[in-house]
Design an enzyme around this catalytic site. Sequence first.
Site, PDB file in Angstrom:
ATOM      1  CB  CYS A   1      -0.897  -0.013   1.215  1.00  0.00           C
ATOM      2  SG  CYS A   1       0.048   0.015   2.738  1.00  0.00           S
ATOM      3  CD  GLU A   2       0.249   6.876  -1.917  1.00  0.00           C
ATOM      4  OE1 GLU A   2       0.928   7.752  -2.457  1.00  0.00           O
ATOM      5  OE2 GLU A   2      -0.956   6.734  -2.129  1.00  0.00           O
TER       6      GLU A   2
END
Length: 109
Positions: free
Chosen positions: A17-18
């Site tokens: 994910c970011e």
Amino acid sequence: MPLSISAEQVKTIIFACEAGMGSSLMSVNSLKKKLKAAQILDVVVFHKPAREIPADAQLVIVHKGLAKTARAKAPNAVVLAFNHFLNDPVFDRLIKSLVEKTDIVSTEA
């Protein structure tokens, strides 16, 4: 040519994910529930920021916006990119491949 891995070889899945929380964490939990419901108990899911994907990752699941980062971090990994954090068809196709012990093919080359 897209990369692939035999379902029988998959022991770990990196869900990248970011930032590390929010929507991606819900997706990780959903994926874990799907694996458990399908009686796939020998595959471990790790939740990591995309910038921390290990170079030796086997299988990486990532939002399509981070697919290039995932490919750069783990060039030999099978990368499955999704559009929607929940109920994206990529998750069901992955579970089906693991259950049927078929090849899992990267959606990102």
